[in-house]
Design an enzyme around this catalytic site. Structure first.
Site, short mmCIF file in Angstrom:
data_model
loop_
_atom_site.label_atom_id
_atom_site.label_comp_id
_atom_site.label_asym_id
_atom_site.label_seq_id
_atom_site.Cartn_x
_atom_site.Cartn_y
_atom_site.Cartn_z
CB SER A 237 -4.79 113.29 -63.86
OG SER A 237 -3.57 113.86 -64.24
CG ASN A 238 -7.24 108.65 -61.15
OD1 ASN A 238 -7.43 108.23 -62.28
ND2 ASN A 238 -6.45 108.03 -60.28
#
Length: 809
Positions: A237-238
């Site tokens: 994820s970011n």
């Protein structure tokens, strides 16, 4: 006329109300019995792209609406999720088949594991620990799901599960099993085959993980650290939160970009939940979870990224020489507990047979077996201790987050409950405060205990956050902190966090570089590592933020707008191309031909021309130069050519970089890699004029939808994983999923989002691919959050549902 004292009026009103209720119970004036008040009631309004806005007066009604709405879109997915959590996959789908995600294990192994962790006593204990509002939420969800199933009947379900024998109504126990399954996703669920492979020396055991997947150790360590690092989390994820010193209006701004499988249990689902006066939150939830997992309310927005903390410990047992199923602790022999698990298995002729497996349990977890690394012999055995099996607080945790009124309140709730299983939290609020918290369920092994309790042979692995502890002494068990909500884990307040007025970010690296201006250091290895090389996604994210805030990115000003933050994601910049492409192009100079690894002479000129013309992105219109780069990178990464400038702890965002091509041997190796890349492209069937959008896609109802983005390891922020597809090209399997940006201004939250794979898994649904088209075109959908915004949506469809009294619970 007799007047009553004022003090009698409340009594009179109460009596009158009771009389009216009694009369209502008797029926109408014709004597027809009145319909009893529903146990649950909810209103579901669906706006564009099928997003349900669910409103109810209480938690039970809210859960009821969520369960009903989710079943409308994904009833088959939920039905199969129930089968998995109950350990019944082999009964319906056969023992060797696997689920649809690429990391799925054989059904029989899956069943043994989930029967073990979801035994009745454990499930009942989890239920008893739920606060009353969470029980009401779950019971309502069950009622809503079951009502939809009852209304449609098995024959009225989508083709994927129409009249399927494995579709049934669900219970509150089923929901607890599903939640427990989510909880162990950061630990035991990664090691199912390794747990099932364990058997006493000389006993028959299921085959261990296949050699193709098995790790090979290297160096002095008896285990492969890279293999164990991969067991921490399946997904990426970011997340970015911008504060008052970084945004145009001085209020908070958030980007959420979780990466999940595009199929199966871990798909996100968009929803908006309202209990007037108590709760009003919108975002997305992991399928089947009756709460918003990533989202926002009128005051705060948050997202999650999988963290690098290890959510389990491994323990090396010294066995009793007289019995390999007993182990020594503090000089005394303790017997293992044999736990037999039985499951039904469908045979080739359709009949059912019972298969059993024996797990061996200890006070430090369940015995496991990893070929060539952690093997059970007559001297030692190894166990997996997973404290997430004791985390019954996930619903309570997300409920507290859903109703938080500021970053501070969000922080306090996370610290108090410690219910997040394997994800850190990034948040921004309307006041312009930001926060990153790496607070999850982590075994309490402080640095002093690590140094004292990790055997010499395993210290290299410990330096990477993977702890193998000495199981022969009780002093090497995880510590108990009275401030923690369960034994054996760290208290929330002792885990990493950072609050800033400019930015915090995370892209699945440790907490260290949350913001380079304030490194987070000194934490136990099991929690967060510092002074480590950062991933390309971390580096490109921070580099773009720093350039914007410094005004060095060619754009006006030094503040960040929502469109600019969205552009950080969807620019699809290939970060590592910027680090090595100049060196790659140097290898294009000189002779036109180069020899490939198979001995063939290859003309490099066309490929080099495409590489020179490549814009170093992974967009739909990107030319085949990206394919050549990817092939070269895959061949060279980790070789002696990497890196010309090594990692420098004082410059972690700009290093490492460059290739070692200053000598003829280096240039020759790079030219060979280029020749191999040309042959790779030909083998793939990708022509010189191919674009990335023609290659990478997802297929929906026979139509190919082009998808931008690319693999994590190329340093692409918009991470997309794809696999070779029939007929050429690549089919997306995982990556960017629920993508959300939330900006606070004087009118409240302004949210835009897109769910890359759309709301429904049913090909007949209008919401099977509608948002996938948005994602392909980089189009953001403005989320209707207020009552006025919902009413203004011309597509809004409204239904009111009431729980049917005849339905059994």
């Amino acid at each position: 006329m007799t007047l009553l004292p004022r003090s009698h009026l409340p009594l009179l009103r109460a009596s009158g109300a009771a009389m009216l209720l009694a009369l209502a119970a008797c029926g109408d004036k014709n004597g027809t019995p009145a319909e009893p008040a529903p146990k649950y009631a909810a209103e579901i309004r669906r706006t564009a792209y099928g997003i349900p806005h669910i409103k109810a007066d209480d938690d039970g009604g809210l859960g009821y609406g969520i369960g009903y709405a989710y079943a409308q879109d994904n009833v088959c997915l939920m039905a199969e999720r129930i089968v998995t959590a109950n350990g019944e996959r082999a009964k319906y789908f056969g023992p060797e088949a696997r689920g649809i995600t690429e990391d799925a294990v054989p059904n029989l192994a899956s069943d043994f594991y989930y029967r073990l962790i979801n035994e009745p006593e454990a499930v009942a204990n989890a239920w008893q620990q739920q606060p009353a509002p969470m029980r009401a939420l779950v019971e309502g969800y069950v009622a809503g799901y079951n009502q939809y199933l009852d209304e449609r009947g098995k024959g009225g379900l989508p083709d994927a599960c129409k009249n399927a024998p494995w579709v049934r109504s669900m219970s509150s126990a089923d929901m607890m099993k599903i939640i427990r399954r989510y909880a162990v996703e950061g630990g035991g669920a990664h090691l199912i085959e390794e747990l099932v492979a364990a058997a006493p020396p000389g006993a028959a055991a299921p085959a261990p993980p296949s050699p193709a997947a098995a790790p090979r150790r290297g160096g002095a360590s008896p285990i492969d650290p890279q293999y164990w690092q991969e067991q921490h989390a399946r997904f990426g994820s970011n997340g970015v939160a911008l504060g008052k010193d970084a945004t145009e209006n001085g209020q908070g701004l958030l980007l959420a970009n979780p990466h999940n499988f595009w199929q199966g249990d871990f798909r996100f689902y968009q929803l908006h939940l309202t209990i007037p006066g108590k709760l009003d939150t919108m975002g997305a939830s992991l399928g089947g979870m009756p709460m918003v997992s990533i989202g926002f309310n009128k005051d705060v927005a948050w997202t999650h990224t999988n963290n690098t903390s290890s959510h389990f410990t491994v323990h090396q047992l010294q066995l009793d020489p007289r019995d390999p199923t007993s182990y020594m602790v503090d000089g005394k022999s303790q017997p293992m507990t044999r736990k037999r698990v039985e499951v039904e298995v469908r045979q080739p002729d359709g009949s059912l047979a019972t298969r059993s497996h024996d797990f061996y349990q200890t006070d430090v977890g369940v015995v496991m077996h990893v070929s060539d690394q952690l093997e059970w012999n007559r001297k030692v055995a190894y166990t997996l201790l997973d404290p997430s099996m004791g985390n019954h607080r996930m619903l309570e945790q997300w409920r507290a987050m859903n109703s938080a009124r500021s970053v501070n309140e969000l922080r306090d709730g996370i610290d108090r409950i410690v219910g997040l299983p394997w994800v850190g939290t990034i948040a921004a609020d309307k006041e312009g405060k930001t926060m990153y918290m790496d607070v999850t369920v982590v075994p309490n092994v402080p640095l002093a205990k690590e140094k004292a309790c990790v055997p010499e042979a395993f210290r290299d692995a410990a330096a990477g956050g993977v702890l193998v502890l000495d199981g022969s002494t009780s002093a090497c068990r995880p510590d108990n902190d009275p401030a923690a909500p369960q034994s054996g884990i760290f208290a929330g307040a002792s885990l990493p966090r950072l609050e800033r007025d400019d930015f915090v970010q995370n892209s699945n690296d440790s907490a260290w570089m949350t913001n380079p201006a304030a490194p987070l250091t000194g934490f136990p290895s099991i929690v967060s590592l510092d002074a480590q090389q950062q991933s390309g996604r971390t580096r490109v994210g921070i580099a773009q933020l720093q350039a914007r805030l410094a005004g060095t990115d060619g754009l006006p000003g030094r503040r960040i707008s929502m469109p600019q933050l969205q552009g950080l994601l969807f620019s699809n910049r290939v970060y590592y191309a910027g680090q090595i492409m100049d060196d790659v192009l140097r290898a294009c100079d000189g002779e036109r031909q180069a020899r490939a690894a198979n001995g063939a002479m290859v003309d490099l000129a066309p490929a080099c021309a495409k590489l020179r013309a490549w814009d170093r992105t992974a967009n739909l219109e990107t030319n085949i130069g990206f394919g050549y780069f990817a092939s070269v990178w895959d061949q060279l990464y980790g070789s002696s050519l990497f890196w010309a400038v090594p990692f420098n702890v004082a410059d972690p965002i700009s290093t490492p970089r460059g290739l070692r091509v200053d000598d003829p041997a280096g240039v020759s190796a790079l030219r060979t890699a280029l020749a191999n890349a040309v042959l790779d492209m030909e083998a793939n069937g990708w022509g010189l004029n191919s674009t990335w959008g023609e290659i990478q896609h997802t297929e929906r109802n026979g139509k190919r939808i082009p998808i931008h983005g690319g693999l994590y390891n190329y340093g692409i922020y918009n991470a997309i994983v794809s696999k070779p597809a029939a007929g050429g090209g690549r089919e997306v399997s995982e990556g960017g999923s629920y993508v959300q940006t939330v900006m606070f201004d004087r009118n409240g939250p302004q949210a835009q989002a897109v769910l890359s794979y759309s709301q429904s898994v049913d090909p007949a649904s209008p919401h099977y691919a509608d948002q996938t088209g948005l994602f392909s075109s980089k189009t953001w959908h403005t989320l209707p959050f207020t009552e006025a915004q919902i009413a203004a949506d011309a597509t809004t469809k409204r239904i009111s549902i009431r729980h049917k009294a005849k339905q059994a619970q």
